[in-house]
Design an enzyme around this catalytic site. Structure first.
Site, PDB file in Angstrom:
ATOM      1  N   LYS A  89       0.993  -1.304  -0.259  1.00  0.00           N
ATOM      2  CA  LYS A  89       0.129   0.005  -0.276  1.00  0.00           C
ATOM      3  C   LYS A  89       0.929   0.920  -0.121  1.00  0.00           C
ATOM      4  CE  LYS A  89      -4.199   1.896   0.561  1.00  0.00           C
ATOM      5  NZ  LYS A  89      -3.648   2.898  -0.829  1.00  0.00           N
ATOM      6  N   GLN A 110       7.388   3.732   3.772  1.00  0.00           N
ATOM      7  CA  GLN A 110       5.565   3.150   4.488  1.00  0.00           C
ATOM      8  C   GLN A 110       5.388   2.260   4.608  1.00  0.00           C
ATOM      9  OE1 GLN A 110       3.638   5.566   1.830  1.00  0.00           O
ATOM     10  NE2 GLN A 110       2.163   4.553   3.068  1.00  0.00           N
ATOM     11  N   LYS A 113       5.701   3.509   8.470  1.00  0.00           N
ATOM     12  CA  LYS A 113       4.138   3.925   8.974  1.00  0.00           C
ATOM     13  C   LYS A 113       2.788   3.194   8.708  1.00  0.00           C
ATOM     14  CE  LYS A 113       4.123   7.170   5.978  1.00  0.00           C
ATOM     15  NZ  LYS A 113       3.915   8.165   5.275  1.00  0.00           N
ATOM     16  N   LYS A 125       5.605   1.842  -2.989  1.00  0.00           N
ATOM     17  CA  LYS A 125       5.033   2.769  -3.667  1.00  0.00           C
ATOM     18  C   LYS A 125       5.370   3.434  -5.615  1.00  0.00           C
ATOM     19  CE  LYS A 125       4.316   7.697  -2.231  1.00  0.00           C
ATOM     20  NZ  LYS A 125       3.661   8.636  -0.928  1.00  0.00           N
ATOM     21  N   GLY A 164      -2.995   7.782  -3.916  1.00  0.00           N
ATOM     22  CA  GLY A 164      -2.592   9.849  -4.394  1.00  0.00           C
ATOM     23  C   GLY A 164      -1.039   9.999  -3.897  1.00  0.00           C
ATOM     24  N   ASP A 165      -0.724  10.767  -4.207  1.00  0.00           N
ATOM     25  CA  ASP A 165       1.007  11.269  -3.772  1.00  0.00           C
ATOM     26  C   ASP A 165       1.020  12.734  -4.377  1.00  0.00           C
ATOM     27  OD1 ASP A 165       2.950  11.046  -1.436  1.00  0.00           O
ATOM     28  OD2 ASP A 165       4.042  11.550  -3.348  1.00  0.00           O
ATOM     29  N   THR A 208      -4.688  13.161   5.398  1.00  0.00           N
ATOM     30  CA  THR A 208      -3.468  13.813   5.810  1.00  0.00           C
ATOM     31  C   THR A 208      -3.377  15.349   6.406  1.00  0.00           C
ATOM     32  OG1 THR A 208      -2.776  12.323   3.975  1.00  0.00           O
ATOM     33  CG2 THR A 208      -1.309  13.763   5.135  1.00  0.00           C
ATOM     34  N   ASN A 239      -3.047  18.823  -1.665  1.00  0.00           N
ATOM     35  CA  ASN A 239      -3.414  17.834  -0.358  1.00  0.00           C
ATOM     36  C   ASN A 239      -3.893  17.957   1.015  1.00  0.00           C
ATOM     37  OD1 ASN A 239      -4.571  15.303   1.714  1.00  0.00           O
ATOM     38  ND2 ASN A 239      -6.291  15.903  -0.006  1.00  0.00           N
ATOM     39  N   SER A 376      -7.009   5.435   3.872  1.00  0.00           N
ATOM     40  CA  SER A 376      -6.773   4.494   2.825  1.00  0.00           C
ATOM     41  C   SER A 376      -7.557   2.849   3.521  1.00  0.00           C
ATOM     42  CB  SER A 376      -5.180   4.935   2.148  1.00  0.00           C
ATOM     43  OG  SER A 376      -5.683   5.485   1.279  1.00  0.00           O
TER      44      SER A 376
HETATM   45  P1  NDP Z   1       0.473  17.781  -3.704  1.00  0.00           P
HETATM   46  O1  NDP Z   1       0.488  17.533  -5.550  1.00  0.00           O
HETATM   47  O2  NDP Z   1      -1.315  17.937  -3.546  1.00  0.00           O
HETATM   48  O3  NDP Z   1       1.061  19.334  -2.909  1.00  0.00           O
HETATM   49  C1  NDP Z   1       2.220  18.943  -3.891  1.00  0.00           C
HETATM   50  C2  NDP Z   1       2.872  20.448  -2.911  1.00  0.00           C
HETATM   51  O4  NDP Z   1       3.898  21.145  -2.562  1.00  0.00           O
HETATM   52  C3  NDP Z   1       2.028  21.860  -3.815  1.00  0.00           C
HETATM   53  O5  NDP Z   1       2.393  22.362  -3.161  1.00  0.00           O
HETATM   54  C4  NDP Z   1       3.417  21.635  -5.135  1.00  0.00           C
HETATM   55  O6  NDP Z   1       3.736  22.395  -6.159  1.00  0.00           O
HETATM   56  C5  NDP Z   1       4.949  21.632  -3.654  1.00  0.00           C
HETATM   57  N1  NDP Z   1       5.862  20.919  -4.063  1.00  0.00           N
HETATM   58  C6  NDP Z   1       5.785  20.204  -5.294  1.00  0.00           C
HETATM   59  N2  NDP Z   1       7.511  19.985  -5.311  1.00  0.00           N
HETATM   60  C7  NDP Z   1       8.243  20.987  -4.781  1.00  0.00           C
HETATM   61  C8  NDP Z   1       9.331  20.948  -4.298  1.00  0.00           C
HETATM   62  N3  NDP Z   1      10.591  19.924  -5.071  1.00  0.00           N
HETATM   63  N4  NDP Z   1       9.437  22.431  -3.835  1.00  0.00           N
HETATM   64  C9  NDP Z   1       8.559  22.971  -2.696  1.00  0.00           C
HETATM   65  N5  NDP Z   1       7.789  22.926  -2.943  1.00  0.00           N
HETATM   66  C10 NDP Z   1       7.467  22.221  -3.526  1.00  0.00           C
HETATM   67  O7  NDP Z   1       1.082  16.969  -2.690  1.00  0.00           O
HETATM   68  P2  NDP Z   1       0.381  15.871  -1.119  1.00  0.00           P
HETATM   69  O8  NDP Z   1      -0.208  17.410  -0.277  1.00  0.00           O
HETATM   70  O9  NDP Z   1      -0.289  14.441  -1.777  1.00  0.00           O
HETATM   71  O10 NDP Z   1       1.837  15.708  -0.855  1.00  0.00           O
HETATM   72  C11 NDP Z   1       2.865  16.868  -0.033  1.00  0.00           C
HETATM   73  C12 NDP Z   1       4.127  16.383   1.000  1.00  0.00           C
HETATM   74  O11 NDP Z   1       2.626  14.963   1.170  1.00  0.00           O
HETATM   75  C13 NDP Z   1       4.432  14.412  -0.277  1.00  0.00           C
HETATM   76  O12 NDP Z   1       5.189  14.521   0.429  1.00  0.00           O
HETATM   77  C14 NDP Z   1       4.005  13.246   0.190  1.00  0.00           C
HETATM   78  O13 NDP Z   1       4.344  12.440  -0.518  1.00  0.00           O
HETATM   79  C15 NDP Z   1       3.056  14.048   1.723  1.00  0.00           C
HETATM   80  N6  NDP Z   1       2.042  12.925   2.271  1.00  0.00           N
HETATM   81  C16 NDP Z   1       0.832  13.088   1.280  1.00  0.00           C
HETATM   82  C17 NDP Z   1      -0.068  12.161   1.227  1.00  0.00           C
HETATM   83  C18 NDP Z   1      -1.290  11.777   0.810  1.00  0.00           C
HETATM   84  O14 NDP Z   1      -2.017  11.705   1.013  1.00  0.00           O
HETATM   85  N7  NDP Z   1      -1.787  13.764  -0.452  1.00  0.00           N
HETATM   86  C19 NDP Z   1      -0.028  11.464   2.827  1.00  0.00           C
HETATM   87  C20 NDP Z   1       0.796  11.279   3.425  1.00  0.00           C
HETATM   88  C21 NDP Z   1       2.497  11.670   3.202  1.00  0.00           C
HETATM   89  P3  NDP Z   1       2.957  22.952  -6.999  1.00  0.00           P
HETATM   90  O15 NDP Z   1       1.657  23.002  -6.633  1.00  0.00           O
HETATM   91  O16 NDP Z   1       4.184  23.826  -7.720  1.00  0.00           O
HETATM   92  O17 NDP Z   1       3.650  21.134  -7.558  1.00  0.00           O
END
Ligand code: NDP
Length: 445
Positions: A89, A110, A113, A125, A164-165, A208, A239, A376
């Site tokens: 997962k 993961q 976690k 992943k 998603g991620d 999250t 997200n 999830s």
């Molecule tokens: P999203 O794609 O929804 O959002 C990512 C955000 O981070 C956007 O604002 C993006 O900006 C920014 N971003 C991405 N890459 C960079 C970078 N290199 N430098 C600066 N800003 C950056 O992703 P999520 O919110 O889902 O995920 C965010 C983090 O949380 C990740 O590390 C993910 O692995 C982790 N995570 C997510 C979960 C989930 O349920 N979604 C669960 C657990 C962990 P831009 O719009 O410019 O791309």
């Protein structure tokens, strides 16, 4: 590190050019040294060598035709890391920085976690170096369909359940699921984060970010602190960041920063979340557009400068290694008392050392952001039952899971003599559960 040093050296030698994976393995093995000293049986059974080697890795070509009729080629990945306690997962990341090292670091994290959630899910992943930025809906759809045309044969509701991620939200999960269904002729819970009318769970979108705040509130209260009245700096505006803002605000905090990969906004009055949702979720625009409606806010083009904004609590929710040693020192100097990781591995090892040396309340990602995958797993349960729970029921379960994770992690840290080191506690508690299962399931000769 003594006992486990040869295992780490072997990881480096066998997996060259994978710095993110090395970083994640080192962090875990360093925490596990006292466990290895207590468990000769696990050493004898090769548990430590086995856990750093994925059970299966799939790398595949993804060919698709863009809006202009041109052929595009991307690389797809799915790393099925460990299935000792349940089906693989973990999410699918769509970002140009994706490579095998990034997917392996995420898959490895993961495992632990998922174990901490207390639910029966293994670690995996996947993703692609596809860049969704600026692409039309039709481009995204064709890419997702082509990606699933290969992936579908490797996954299944009792085998591997992606989610998603970064870059993979509700829209992408929809396109991926549609293609899975076309190919398999089955309507099953093979992906999570699905739409609410076709198997999704209420509360998954928020999970999250909400879970991060539930975990941190528990950690804060253990030190007679709270979100109430606190100034919070959040990075990202995706997200995780959006729903961390929503819950932190509900708990009485004021969130003053958010960012995207171009830069960050600082609004001392408190970031207007409705506007951020409109910009990022509806218009898919850039965070700098925030200033058009709030000219009193400021915009910085260097993402890392976000940590120079004074705050009580920092919630990095964007990407890996976004807080380095210097940024961590700045946070401490400005009076920050807590860091809760919404993103995966957002702090470099040097930054983590700064937190621990300065008694910062530190919620490590694999515990603090586990609410997403936990929900999830609740979605999978509802799919199996062909039944759905209300938002309040899911949220209540999520809250209890996050409280339980804090209790488990804190107890393991105390048992191993470092009660304030929740990273140590998370690594040990997550590993212990998986190692026990691997040991009991034997070795394949
Ligand atoms: P999203 O794609 O929804 O959002 C990512 C955000 O981070 C956007 O604002 C993006 O900006 C920014 N971003 C991405 N890459 C960079 C970078 N290199 N430098 C600066 N800003 C950056 O992703 P999520 O919110 O889902 O995920 C965010 C983090 O949380 C990740 O590390 C993910 O692995 C982790 N995570 C997510 C979960 C989930 O349920 N979604 C669960 C657990 C962990 P831009 O719009 O410019 O791309």
């Amino acid at each position: 590190m003594q006992v486990l040093k040869p295992i780490y050296d072997d990881v480096i030698n066998r997996n060259p050019n994978e710095p993110e994976f090395h970083q994640a393995v080192l962090e875990v093995l360093e925490s596990l040294e006292p466990v290895a000293k207590r468990h000769a049986d696990w050493l004898d059974a090769g548990i430590f060598q086995r856990i750093v080697e994925p059970e299966r890795q799939v790398i595949f070509r993804v060919t698709w035709i863009d809006d202009k009729g041109a052929v595009q080629v991307n690389r797809g990945f799915r790393v099925q890391f460990n299935s000792a306690i349940g089906p693989y997962k973990g999410g699918l990341r769509l970002h140009p920085s994706v490579n095998l090292s990034v997917i392996k670091f995420l898959g490895f994290e993961q495992i632990f976690k998922n174990a901490l959630t207390g639910l029966p899910i293994g670690g995996g992943k996947g993703g692609s170096d596809f860049n969704p930025r600026g692409k039309s809906d039709r481009d995204i759809m064709r890419f997702c369909q082509s990606f699933m045309t290969e992936l579908w044969r490797h996954i299944g509701p009792d085998t591997d359940v992606p989610a998603g991620d970064i870059g993979t939200g509700a829209r992408e999960i929809g396109y991926l699921y549609g293609q899975y269904k076309r190919l398999s002729n089955q309507h099953t819970g093979v992906l999570t984060g699905k739409g609410l009318t076709w198997g999704g769970s209420l509360g998954r979108t928020e999970a999250t970010g909400y879970g991060l705040c539930y975990f941190m509130e528990e950690a804060l209260q253990a030190k007679d602190q709270s979100f109430k009245g606190a100034v919070v700096a959040i990075s990202g505006s995706g997200n995780v960041a959006i729903f961390a803002h929503e819950k932190a605000t509900e708990l009485g905090a004021k969130v003053v920063t958010m960012s995207d990969s171009d830069g960050f906004v600082h609004d001392p009055q408190g970031i207007d979340l409705d506007l951020v949702k409109e910009i990022k979720l509806v218009r898919r625009g850039r965070i700098r557009d925030y200033l058009k409606r709030h000219p009193g806010a400021t915009y910085g083009e260097q993402c890392r400068d976000i940590w120079q904004v004074p705050c009580d609590i920092a919630l990095p929710c964007a990407t890996q290694n976004e807080i380095d040693e210097e940024a961590a020192r700045t946070l401490v100097k400005q009076g920050c008392i807590a860091v809760g990781e919404g993103a995966n591995m957002p702090s470099t090892p040097e930054a983590v050392k700064v937190y621990l040396d300065n008694k910062i309340i530190y919620g490590p990602a694999k515990a603090a952001n586990a609410g997403g995958v936990a929900t999830s797993a609740l979605e999978m349960t509802q799919n199996s039952q062909r039944f759905s729970w209300t938002f309040a029921e899911v949220d209540e379960k999520l809250k209890q899971i996050m409280v339980d994770i804090y209790t488990t992690v804190s107890a393991a840290a105390t048992e191993y003599g470092q009660p304030d080191n929740l990273l140590l506690g998370a690594n040990i508690a997550g590993f212990t559960k998986v190692a026990t299962a691997m040991y009991q399931q034997g070795i394949a000769y």
